[in-house]
Write a protein that holds these residues in place. Sequence first.
Motif, mmCIF file in Angstrom:
data_model
loop_
_atom_site.group_PDB
_atom_site.id
_atom_site.type_symbol
_atom_site.label_atom_id
_atom_site.label_comp_id
_atom_site.label_asym_id
_atom_site.label_seq_id
_atom_site.Cartn_x
_atom_site.Cartn_y
_atom_site.Cartn_z
ATOM 1 N N THR A 125 0.833 -1.215 0.000
ATOM 2 C CA THR A 125 0.000 0.000 0.000
ATOM 3 C C THR A 125 0.859 1.254 0.000
ATOM 4 O OG1 THR A 125 -0.123 -0.010 2.422
ATOM 5 C CG2 THR A 125 -1.853 -1.173 1.217
ATOM 6 N N LEU A 126 2.133 1.119 0.342
ATOM 7 C CA LEU A 126 3.076 2.238 0.294
ATOM 8 C C LEU A 126 4.020 2.114 -0.893
ATOM 9 C CD1 LEU A 126 4.017 2.518 4.070
ATOM 10 C CD2 LEU A 126 2.358 3.878 2.804
ATOM 11 N N ASP A 127 3.623 1.345 -1.905
ATOM 12 C CA ASP A 127 4.467 1.137 -3.078
ATOM 13 C C ASP A 127 4.745 2.453 -3.776
ATOM 14 O OD1 ASP A 127 5.226 -1.541 -4.809
ATOM 15 O OD2 ASP A 127 5.070 0.256 -6.028
ATOM 16 N N LYS A 128 5.933 2.548 -4.359
ATOM 17 C CA LYS A 128 6.309 3.779 -5.053
ATOM 18 C C LYS A 128 5.492 3.997 -6.312
ATOM 19 C CE LYS A 128 10.492 6.396 -6.007
ATOM 20 N NZ LYS A 128 10.304 7.253 -4.838
ATOM 21 N N GLU A 129 5.037 2.911 -6.915
ATOM 22 C CA GLU A 129 4.155 3.030 -8.076
ATOM 23 C C GLU A 129 2.730 3.221 -7.564
ATOM 24 O OE1 GLU A 129 5.056 3.063 -11.143
ATOM 25 O OE2 GLU A 129 7.153 2.458 -11.002
ATOM 26 N N TYR A 130 2.132 4.349 -7.913
ATOM 27 C CA TYR A 130 0.806 4.661 -7.392
ATOM 28 C C TYR A 130 -0.231 3.621 -7.800
ATOM 29 C CZ TYR A 130 2.429 9.276 -5.962
ATOM 30 O OH TYR A 130 3.095 10.312 -5.350
ATOM 31 N N ASP A 131 -0.152 3.125 -9.028
ATOM 32 C CA ASP A 131 -1.132 2.135 -9.477
ATOM 33 C C ASP A 131 -1.055 0.869 -8.626
ATOM 34 O OD1 ASP A 131 -1.953 3.844 -11.427
ATOM 35 O OD2 ASP A 131 -0.707 2.976 -13.002
ATOM 36 N N SER B 258 14.816 -3.953 1.205
ATOM 37 C CA SER B 258 13.830 -2.888 1.331
ATOM 38 C C SER B 258 14.487 -1.534 1.288
ATOM 39 C CB SER B 258 13.060 -3.054 2.649
ATOM 40 O OG SER B 258 12.182 -1.977 2.835
ATOM 41 N N LYS B 259 13.798 -0.600 0.640
ATOM 42 C CA LYS B 259 14.231 0.804 0.619
ATOM 43 C C LYS B 259 13.079 1.648 1.097
ATOM 44 C CE LYS B 259 17.425 0.265 -3.264
ATOM 45 N NZ LYS B 259 17.765 0.708 -4.635
ATOM 46 N N ASN B 260 13.219 2.176 2.273
ATOM 47 C CA ASN B 260 12.131 2.988 2.805
ATOM 48 C C ASN B 260 12.066 4.290 2.053
ATOM 49 O OD1 ASN B 260 11.513 1.112 4.757
ATOM 50 N ND2 ASN B 260 13.069 1.907 6.154
ATOM 51 N N ARG B 261 10.894 4.680 1.692
ATOM 52 C CA ARG B 261 10.698 5.962 1.045
ATOM 53 C C ARG B 261 9.783 6.801 1.907
ATOM 54 N NH1 ARG B 261 5.736 6.730 -0.247
ATOM 55 N NH2 ARG B 261 4.354 5.033 -0.786
ATOM 56 N N ARG B 262 9.847 8.084 1.694
ATOM 57 C CA ARG B 262 8.970 8.927 2.493
ATOM 58 C C ARG B 262 7.552 8.743 1.997
ATOM 59 N NH1 ARG B 262 10.387 12.933 -1.306
ATOM 60 N NH2 ARG B 262 8.639 14.175 -2.010
ATOM 61 N N GLU B 263 6.623 8.842 2.927
ATOM 62 C CA GLU B 263 5.225 8.635 2.569
ATOM 63 C C GLU B 263 4.768 9.765 1.663
ATOM 64 O OE1 GLU B 263 3.165 8.435 6.179
ATOM 65 O OE2 GLU B 263 4.077 6.572 6.845
ATOM 66 N N ARG B 264 3.858 9.367 0.761
ATOM 67 C CA ARG B 264 3.395 10.334 -0.219
ATOM 68 C C ARG B 264 2.137 11.042 0.207
ATOM 69 N NH1 ARG B 264 1.510 7.315 -3.354
ATOM 70 N NH2 ARG B 264 2.188 5.277 -2.726
ATOM 71 N N SER B 265 1.716 10.897 1.435
ATOM 72 C CA SER B 265 0.474 11.523 1.897
ATOM 73 C C SER B 265 0.773 12.937 2.350
ATOM 74 C CB SER B 265 -0.123 10.693 3.032
ATOM 75 O OG SER B 265 0.852 10.489 4.032
#
Length: 1196
Positions: A376-382, A1163-1170
Amino acid sequence: MIAAQELHTEFQFPQEADTQLSSDTDLEDPDVKNAKLAKGKAGKKGKKAPGEKGKGGAAKGAGLGRVNGHHQENGRENMTLFEVVKMGKSATQSVVDDWIESYKNDRDIALLDLINFFIQCSGCKGAVSAEMFRHMQNSEIIRKMTEEFDEDSGDYPLTMAGPLWKKFKSSFCEFIGVLVRQCQYSIIYDEYMMDTVISLLTGLSDSQVRAFRHTSTLAAMKLMTALVNVALNLSINMDNTQRQYEAERNKVMAKRANDRLELLLQKRKELQENQDEIENMMNAIFKGVFVHRYRDAIAEIRAICIEEIGVWMKMYSDAFLNDSYLKYVGWTMHDKQGEVRLKCLTALQGLYYNRELNTRLELFTSRFKDRIVSMTLDKEYDVAVQAIKLLTLVLHSSDEVLTAEDCESVYHLVYSAHRPVAVAAGEFLYKKLFSHRGPEEEEMPRRGRQSVNGNLIKTTVFFFLESELHEHGAYLVDSLWECAGELLKDWESIISLLLDEPMPGEEGKEEHQETALIEIMLCAIRQACECHPPVGRGTGKRVLTAKEKKTQLDDRTRITEIFAVALPLLLAKYCVDAEKVTNLLQLPQFFDLEIYTTGRLEKHLESLLRQIREVVEKHTETDVLEACSMTYHALCNEEFTIFNRVDIARSQLLDELVDKFNRLLEDFLQEGEEPDEDDAYQVLSTLKRITAFHNAHDLSKWDLFTSNYKLLNTGLQNGDMPEQIVIHAMQCTHYVILWHLSKRLWTTLSPVWQLLTHQIVSLGREQLEALIYTPDSSLQAELLNFILDHVFIDQDDDNNSTDGQHDDEASKIEALHKRRNLLAAYCKLIIYNVVEMNTGADIFKQYMRYYNDYGDIIKETMSKTRQIDKIQCAKTLILSLQQLFNEMLSDLGCNFDRSSSSFCGIKELARRFSLTFGLDQLKTREAIAMLHKDGIEFAFKEPSPQGEGNPPLNLAFLDILSEFSSKLLRQDKKTVHLYLERFMTFQMALQREDCWLPLISYRNSLQAGGDDDTMSVISGYSSRGSSIRSKKAKPASTGKRKLPEGEGPTQSHRTAWATYYDTLAFKPESSIMTVCINASVSVFSTQVTWMLAQRQQAEARQQERASMQYAKMRSHMQHAISGLMEDDEEPIVEDVMMSSEDRLEDLNEGMDFDTMDIDLPPSKNRRERSELKPDYFDPSSIMDDSVGIGLLLRVK
């Protein structure tokens, strides 16, 4: 354990499985099918072994000597199967029927047609001859076809562009499905046709040639799907036959028909034999193709396998829906390509949607649930959207599967800045919190305080208050709008909750709960009336459909009718609470004011005006007073009949305020008396009210300037005036001046923008030349360095976040806004020619890497610079690509791999730049020609460091330049090709090694009459699968960045190009091709004088055009920015959020992954896109000059 002890278990079809389908679902009448089955069995007796495919079936007539069979029926003379399917004009059914008829006449010739069909669909120009078919094994045939395969181009039918090829894939798949369906009663059981086809596809799927592997894998998977459908029909027929047999056997002896019993037993035996053969075929395809290709190096091939196995499990769940097959989907959810992960999720959605299959998915869910939640936190929005939808289906099937922590990880996504993610999370939240109703709720009324909706609204308020991440009600309302819109528009229940007293035994609402409910109510009203998402979540206001407009009008009417009555009551109840009153006073902005008259609600209007007056008298907070001022402004609309009534009430209120202020001011400024604190407070509170109203209303007739001047002058003389009084007095005076200037703006002020550019002199304002400031080259370099050092940085590297809290999301967003403003300021300096346009190359090259953060700003800058000077803009674009190419050479060396992510990223950026030139090639003709000129010169500028005979150092840049070949006119392609040949030697034209492929492909793209401008050469990779963006830190530069300086070709080349360019620019009616050919054969040394004169004339004409162009530019720049000429795509990013390394340890027990091609990085944590805060940068602010000048002065 889902993981098995071996790679695959044999297919075991249930022999007497229960089924929901009755005998009515049989495809044909049982007697007809019995006849066909008998015919099929009879055909089996004379069949040959698979290894003897050509030994006994001699060719009939002379037809066997043909390379490929041709169809004579229905007007398809001399057309192969491939050509017929490619054209797509004939019905697939008739094409297959013709082939079956041909197979019945001579199966060797027909099968040869089918084999060549698969070969040609792969893009191979070779063909299998009858001699090869008779005497060569499949492996030898494939090796021969590989040798004849044209690998100069990586394109093949499944990847080709154009309208003809877009439908080819669907026609290809349809042909395979219809072929199996039409042959399912006889031909597929002859152990000849299917054995040959499966053997061929298995061999092709193991080929090193991507085209063979891709096409054969697709064909094999579709063939498997068709066979699964046949197996399902056989299973249904077997069940029906068994039931008929049991029913007949249970009859009494007198009524039992023994002949029918024997017939049913024979039929069941034949069906069982057919099913066994289908099992063998499917086992061969699954083991020979699927288990190898689901982990292929090419993402498209992996996606095909996962998509089809999802179809099998859904279609024939009794045979395929078990852990032996589900494990492949679970493993592939860790794939590094978003396309493959997306196919996994969509396949699982089809399974979880059917509640009857949930029991078979329990083990899979328990093992892979954590992975689905993390996606649900995937970098690809789709992918993130589909993961949330899958969790919603899981939640729908069972409430106990997802833990509270799993649900909370989805809850906070309702505040995401990406609207599809937020909407999917809103649906999940609605299912979790609102869909479960107890038996006592069924008896409750629908609306009102003690209603089902009332309880759901309370739940929404509780969730809003308990959210620790965000406090933005507009985002929550927008997320729930599609699934809970009717709940949020239940205005009666909301008003009842606010106004009615709690019932005996009911817990009363706390103050913060009422505040939250009012905020949610306001956001819902705004959403209903404006019909667009909140700031930062949408790309702009879209055009509403007729149905949406009607809904909007109905909602607005209903809101007005309800709240025109309820708003005065709400204001009366909460008049002392500043925060509640501020939100309530915003409601009249969304009213349909005509309803006050048509609905006879004038008395409620009077009540509203009285309540607003009381609020003004009770409050001195700026927010409350400004809300009152805006409410009066909204109600004072001259188009409606209520204007006079509201205007009188407003004038009476202002008269009293001004009279009170003058009276208090006179007492306050009396000489010799020391003003006390009470007098000062009275003056300040009254002045605050007047200032708040003066912001939105013209109070010129009350002559407030004189009163404020007295107040400020007295404070200046005595020096003892309270600070707050001085501040509000100056603010009020400020509004007085602004209202005065607004009436005389166009007659008293000169255009401000003219003072910011050097072109003011060209407009006849030489006397203002002293006001112009032009930064020198050193200052321009400092400006550029400042932007590159402070703007183009990763979030994690930003050390300027407030209070040093780098993990604070709010501070990161705030820092991003500051960096956006800095970049916008510098881009405005480029647009207004304060700095050189070629400095924009350092900005444009960041377009892909920082697309999410600054893509809109960079895109608008490219659009505006192209409007100003198309040629210079094109030179800047190619310069940015050259800079990236040089950086890649410094990092990877001269022997870099053209399939590397860096090179593919540059090529993808070039493709994006090419799209920005639009479809009108005439308008961009000169710019594209100049772009190719600079690119060719750059490619041949540096010789090879390995000596003569090797390609120039920058030759690979031609592969990037070929992305712009499609923008050239056909005659210009010839001209550019002639210019290219000036740099080539005779030996270069003969080279065919891989290192010379960029030159070969670029020359092919320039060939006159070529319609295919797609120049993908390497068949082993896809340039669109990479991206220029990566998390890798920027290489440290050894020194300060310098402004780009042009390094041109030799004088002869420059002169030759000048001849072409002058003709192109100033003689459009002449033949460009003729000019260029003449230029190529003439001796340039005898024409230098003439060309210099021509260039002087060109420069004079360019200056004239520049002055005319500036006038056009000013008119364009006063409009809102409209964006680029094309619809740009979302950037293709390289890194994705993967699972940790130990996630698969327990899944890999007993499995051999030595041949696994899929790379599973940690795993590569990314900042949340919210991102919650709205994006305060409006692209139209690029017109605001103040920021640009501020940056210039700041760096100065």
